[in-house]
Design a protein around this motif. Structure first.
Motif, mmCIF file in Angstrom:
data_model
loop_
_atom_site.group_PDB
_atom_site.id
_atom_site.type_symbol
_atom_site.label_atom_id
_atom_site.label_comp_id
_atom_site.label_asym_id
_atom_site.label_seq_id
_atom_site.Cartn_x
_atom_site.Cartn_y
_atom_site.Cartn_z
ATOM 1 N N ASN A 11 38.969 -41.398 2.643
ATOM 2 C CA ASN A 11 39.689 -42.066 1.557
ATOM 3 C C ASN A 11 38.721 -42.892 0.716
ATOM 4 O O ASN A 11 37.883 -43.622 1.260
ATOM 5 N N ASP A 12 38.863 -42.801 -0.603
ATOM 6 C CA ASP A 12 38.008 -43.596 -1.483
ATOM 7 C C ASP A 12 38.540 -45.013 -1.697
ATOM 8 O O ASP A 12 37.977 -45.779 -2.486
ATOM 9 N N ASP A 46 35.772 -48.718 6.697
ATOM 10 C CA ASP A 46 35.743 -49.415 5.418
ATOM 11 C C ASP A 46 37.067 -50.091 5.089
ATOM 12 O O ASP A 46 37.267 -50.578 3.977
ATOM 13 N N ARG A 91 42.799 -41.384 -2.540
ATOM 14 C CA ARG A 91 42.263 -40.047 -2.812
ATOM 15 C C ARG A 91 41.217 -39.702 -1.760
ATOM 16 O O ARG A 91 40.386 -40.536 -1.403
ATOM 17 N N ARG A 145 28.924 -42.720 3.636
ATOM 18 C CA ARG A 145 29.137 -44.126 3.341
ATOM 19 C C ARG A 145 29.779 -44.806 4.542
ATOM 20 O O ARG A 145 30.420 -44.175 5.363
ATOM 21 N N ALA A 176 38.027 -38.308 -1.186
ATOM 22 C CA ALA A 176 36.876 -38.008 -2.024
ATOM 23 C C ALA A 176 35.812 -37.191 -1.307
ATOM 24 O O ALA A 176 34.918 -36.642 -1.944
ATOM 25 N N GLN A 177 35.892 -37.122 0.020
ATOM 26 C CA GLN A 177 34.830 -36.477 0.777
ATOM 27 C C GLN A 177 35.382 -35.979 2.100
ATOM 28 O O GLN A 177 36.356 -36.537 2.632
ATOM 29 N N ASP A 233 41.894 -42.978 6.574
ATOM 30 C CA ASP A 233 41.436 -41.620 6.331
ATOM 31 C C ASP A 233 42.332 -40.669 7.120
ATOM 32 O O ASP A 233 43.265 -41.106 7.804
ATOM 33 N N ASP A 269 40.208 -48.759 4.961
ATOM 34 C CA ASP A 269 41.334 -47.949 4.497
ATOM 35 C C ASP A 269 41.571 -46.785 5.451
ATOM 36 O O ASP A 269 40.766 -46.501 6.337
ATOM 37 N N ASP A 320 46.592 -46.374 -0.452
ATOM 38 C CA ASP A 320 45.924 -46.935 -1.628
ATOM 39 C C ASP A 320 45.876 -48.450 -1.632
ATOM 40 O O ASP A 320 45.457 -49.062 -2.625
#
Length: 514
Positions: free
Chosen positions: A308-309, A285, A313, A11, A315-316, A289, A287, A229
């Protein structure tokens, strides 16, 4: 040496690469177009540090206000010293000040902690009498001797404090301190209570237990602060070098939640050792990572990005190329050619190697390693800063066992008009080639052997044990043909907490929270 390595992100748009614990750097998608010029750097400049000082990391800052960057250097020193070095504007660093430090220092940070307008240095003294201390700035790049902020009796410092992270965690307008406890397997937060009795006071307001998994010792090494977050509070991320995990501690109005722990993914057939981290917007994006070095027992080293999602979190995970040899210990991201995206500088050990990789494509993690010189023994820390005032970023690093600060000045033509002019010639096929600059003697082209000891007490020998071992080294290592590297460790600073041999290891999902 040039190598193209694509790692496609699921993404967003990939934007760069880098790591080594500390403050991250966000960036947008690449603005480069057309054929790129290879990254070109001049040969190493070395500044020797005094014996028996063993440098562990540094921070870059113009301490004396002369327009040239200086260094505050942490280290392990039987002679009880921490030091600063003054930049001369030509890539060299000369002695500025030596201060007392009766305890090994693995990490320090620089900020105006007491609010008087001068930079202060905050560090944790390791050893039998651990202390959290501040060297208060007194102007023109000088510091007073250490003020003890907390120790075992005053404030409750944990077992073997190692890394410090600074930030306003309770949002009251001043700087607080987070400390990772290497042997204690925890993280402490000390809140700044302001001036009291002519000094300033800190109170421990949280101790968060790390390493919720079973079957080994976590050894939390590096802590980094950032708003993971997007709620306006500074959260904390800690790498657990013994557990090959990252722990995310989300801050909710000054109170930290129970950590979420994420295990590094398998790479090939092995789980990597993770010796550090840096917070950075990897995929563009908006945020933060996490980037980490990925130490492997195989020859080629890697780096890992925990994505980071947006809610704090990971996520990947994605994997990228690191040093072509040695054992990965650190790296750093910086825009080395002025094209708006991040390039990668990776550091390794045995032999000491820095690999400089240029990002070549937007939308994918594609890098070309333009050079990877071998010199020294253990590259413990890397950064990028304009040391010579020509408005491009040069490479600054330290080799711990060799007790050296080294600089490679940037000579890459900058796409935005800054920097030096690279002297490179067209090679067959239209690509650029650069004559390699001479480097310090290396241990050798092949990797040196490492002791096969289960240092994290999880019942197996793997890459995590090598990462733990490299972090414990405190004295020079010898080249092949002399005394074995395994016999040259310093005496351990403390005894790890015992872990029950019968404790089962939980099932793990790649990159998933524990």
């Amino acid at each position: 040496m040039r190598r193209s390595v694509p790692v496609i992100l699921a993404r967003g748009v990939a934007s760069g690469l880098g790591l080594c614990a500390g403050v991250g750097l966000g960036f947008a998608a690449s603005t480069a177009s057309g054929q790129e010029t290879p990254l070109v750097f001049q040969g190493n400049l070395f500044d020797q540090l005094p014996e028996p000082f063993f440098p562990t990391m540094f921070r870059v800052r113009d301490l004396d206000g002369d327009g040239f960057v200086d260094l505050a250097i942490a280290g392990r020193d039987p002679d009880d010293r921490v030091m600063t070095r003054r930049g001369t504007g030509d890539g060299r660093f000369v002695p500025l000040q030596t201060l007392g430090a009766p305890g090994f220092i693995d990490w320090l940070e620089v900020a105006d902690v007491d609010g008087d307008g001068d930079d202060d240095m905050v560090a944790a003294w390791r050893g039998d009498v651990p202390r959290l201390v501040c060297y208060r700035g007194i102007g023109i790049g000088l510091f007073d001797e250490a003020t003890v902020l907390a120790d075992i009796e005053l404030g409750g410092v944990g077992r073997d404090p190692q890394s410090v992270a600074l930030g306003d965690f309770d949002r009251d307008g001043d700087i607080d301190i987070a400390v990772s406890n290497y042997i204690g397997q925890s993280l402490d937060v000390f809140s700044n209570r302001g001036a009291q009795g002519g000094g300033f006071a800190f109170e421990r307001t949280a101790r968060i237990r790390l390493a919720s998994f079973f079957g080994g010792v976590a050894y939390p090494r590096v802590a980094a602060a950032g708003d993971m977050d997007g709620d306006g509070d500074l959260d904390l991320v800690v790498n657990e070098v013994g557990g090959t995990r990252l722990a995310v501690l989300r801050n909710d109005g000054g109170r930290f939640a129970r950590p979420l722990e994420y295990r590094a993914p398998e790479i090939g057939t092995e789980r990597p050792g993770v010796s550090g981290l840096e917070l950075v917007d990897v995929d563009g994006d908006g945020d933060l990572d996490a980037f980490c070095p990925a130490l492997l027992l195989t020859q080629t080293q890697k780096v890992i990005a925990f994505l980071n999602d947006g809610g704090g979190r990971f996520a990947q995970t994605v994997v990228g190329e690191g040093s072509p040899t040695g054992y990965a210990f650190c790296a750093h991201m910086a825009d080395l050619d002025g094209d708006g995206d991040g390039d990668a500088i990776s550091g390794a050990a045995l032999p000491g190697t820095i690999a400089v990789a240029r990002r070549t494509g937007a939308g994918a993690f594609t890098f070309e390693v333009d050079f990877a010189p071998q010199f020294g023994q253990l590259i413990r820390h890397l950064d990028a800063a304009d040391v010579d005032g020509d408005c491009d970023l040069d490479i600054v690093g330290i080799d711990g066992p060799a007790r050296t600060v080294f600089v490679r000045r940037n000579a890459t033509p900058q796409q935005q008009g800054c920097g030096g002019v690279a002297a490179w010639t067209a090679a067959p096929g239209g690509t650029g080639s650069v004559a390699p600059a001479p480097d310090a003697p290396a241990i050798g082209p092949a990797r040196a052997p490492v002791p096969q000891v289960d240092r994290n007490r999880d019942g197996v020998f793997d890459a995590a044990d090598v990462a733990v071992w490299l972090g414990e080294i405190s004295r020079p290592m010898r080249a092949a043909g002399s005394a074995p590297v395994a016999t040259q460790l310093a005496t351990p600073l403390a005894t790890p907490l015992a872990t029950p041999a019968s404790a089962p290891a939980p099932a793990a999902t790649k990159g998933g929270a524990r």
